[in-house]
Design a protein around this motif. Structure first.
Motif, PDB file in Angstrom:
ATOM      1  N   TYR A 284       0.858  -1.197   0.000  1.00 29.52           N
ATOM      2  CA  TYR A 284       0.000   0.000   0.000  1.00 29.52           C
ATOM      3  C   TYR A 284       0.892   1.245   0.000  1.00 29.52           C
ATOM      4  O   TYR A 284       0.776   2.114   0.870  1.00 29.52           O
ATOM      5  N   SER A 287      -0.761   4.834   0.308  1.00 24.96           N
ATOM      6  CA  SER A 287      -1.789   5.117   1.310  1.00 24.96           C
ATOM      7  C   SER A 287      -1.206   5.931   2.456  1.00 24.96           C
ATOM      8  O   SER A 287      -0.067   5.700   2.888  1.00 24.96           O
ATOM      9  N   PRO A 292      -4.441   0.685   6.053  1.00 18.92           N
ATOM     10  CA  PRO A 292      -5.191   1.019   4.833  1.00 18.92           C
ATOM     11  C   PRO A 292      -6.321   0.036   4.572  1.00 18.92           C
ATOM     12  O   PRO A 292      -6.201  -1.169   4.821  1.00 18.92           O
TER      13      PRO A 292
END
Length: 418
Positions: A284, A287, A292
């Motif tokens: 991620y 993010s 997330p």
């Protein structure tokens, strides 16, 4: 316009007459006590010249419910969920069991009749305690807008009305949070850590339990942590807000003033965070959240966190659950019911209080800051009476100290005599 006001003085609260700033009565330790005293003064003042209230309790409470919804605001500390508590109170109890009396007649005897009616309808004691608290808020509002209610009920103490007080402590007091032993917690974390890199749900569960274990966070705080909240240079985790989808997402506010806090990060927490941030960088990267969402741009929601905590408990034999297709988890049975994440706050709070005499760094101020309370007395009241079992060696050491302090060897001398 009120002739009185409440003001702080020397760490207590006093009621002043506005026109000449004269202190009325004695200082009060609690602001709520000063409010009751002021309302009684206000009630006495107009009694000679103004008519008694013409409003019935039931109709006035219904209007009060409408007022609560009018003042509710999405994203605020008082929202429609908060206001709904008064509607439920009216629908389930006030409209059915409250005597047909005027506000000016709402004295302690009327309250006792109301509670008796509710008690006979099988409402539990804890529900009736909450009902009394909501009714007191209602009375204060009625007094403030000049409807001339009887304010005697504000001093009513529900635990003194023995007719509804249960003999069973479990029915009378708030259920104690059950703590699970550290070995079981480590088994859960170890089980999910094994699949960190090949199962995103296992990875999330590992990180959720690790953060709860290390920092004792509230679930709403967990959702609201951004990666920027981790200050590696100063070794601090900054709790600055919460994430509540129903109220618009991230809110730059916390449960109370003390909840907005910096929490020190130790070596063990640094090691975990390095592992987790490496995982996030791979999966991620863009993010902003520490947790997330697997879909969309936001963080994991409370529903997801709650469900996977329960699934972990069920897997380790600590709960029986049923999983619906929409992801909702129904708890069939578990000693941990009602507080799946709260047990870690209780664990951390209890251990910090136990260690205060051992470590000078753990002052009252530091302990309540780590937990996220405004006052240490709150921390001590909630976590100070918890039993921290410790290891067998720690329990043996405590038993030996207890026997030395109580001179238990006197009994040994008696029974060892031939």
């Amino acid at each position: 316009m009120s002739k009185y006001r409440i003001t702080p003085k020397r760490k207590k609260w006093i009621v002043q007459r506005i026109e000449d700033r004269k202190t009325c009565g004695k200082p009060f330790k609690l602001k709520a006590e000063a409010e009751i005293f002021m309302l009684k003064l206000m009630a006495k003042a107009p009694a000679e010249n103004q008519p008694q209230s013409k409003l019935k309790i039931i109709e006035a409470f219904k209007t009060f419910v409408d007022y609560q919804f009018d003042k509710a605001k999405p994203g605020s500390r008082f929202n429609k969920t908060s206001a709904n508590a008064y509607k439920v109170e009216y629908d389930l109890r006030i409209s059915k069991f409250m005597p047909d009396k005027y506000l000016s007649e709402f004295n302690i005897l009327v309250m006792e009749d109301y509670l008796t009616n509710c008690h006979e309808a099988s409402y539990p004691y804890k529900t009736l305690k909450r009902s009394v608290r909501l009714i007191k808020t209602f009375i204060k509002r009625m007094a403030a807008i000049g409807t001339n209610p009887c304010v005697d009920m504000l001093e009513f103490k529900v635990h003194e009305f023995q007719k509804i007080v249960p003999d069973n402590d479990d029915l009378m007091f708030t259920k104690q949070v059950e703590l699970i032993d550290d070995q079981k917690v480590m088994e859960i974390i170890s089980e999910y850590y094994k699949n960190l890199w090949n199962d995103p749900h296992a990875a999330n569960t590992f990180a959720i339990f690790s953060m709860l274990f290390l920092f004792g966070l509230r679930a709403s705080e967990l959702s609201g942590i951004k990666r920027s909240a981790i200050d590696f240079e100063n070794r601090i985790l900054n709790i600055k807000g919460v994430y509540i989808p129903a109220e618009g997402g991230f809110l730059n506010r916390t449960k109370n003033r003390g909840s907005r806090r910096p929490i020190p990060i130790g070596d063990d927490a640094i090691q975990f965070l390095n592992v987790w941030l490496t995982y996030l960088e791979k999966n991620y990267k863009y993010s902003i959240w520490l947790f997330p969402s697997m879909k969309g741009d936001g963080p994991l929601c409370y529903k997801y966190i709650n469900a996977h905590v329960w699934k972990a408990y069920a897997k380790m034999g600590l709960a029986k659950i049923e999983c619906r297709k929409d992801g909702h988890v129904k708890i069939v049975s578990s000693p941990l019911k009602y507080y799946p994440t709260k047990i870690f706050r209780h664990r951390l709070g209890s251990h910090l209080i136990e260690a205060m005499n051992k470590y000078n760094e753990l002052s009252k101020n530091e302990v309540k800051r780590i937990i996220g309370h405004t006052q240490y007395s709150t921390t001590a009241e909630i976590y100070g009476n918890k039993i921290v079992r410790g290891t067998p060696e720690e329990r043996d050491a405590l038993a030996r100290v207890k026997e030395k302090a109580s001179k238990a060897n006197l009994l040994t001398q008696v029974i060892s005599q031939k």
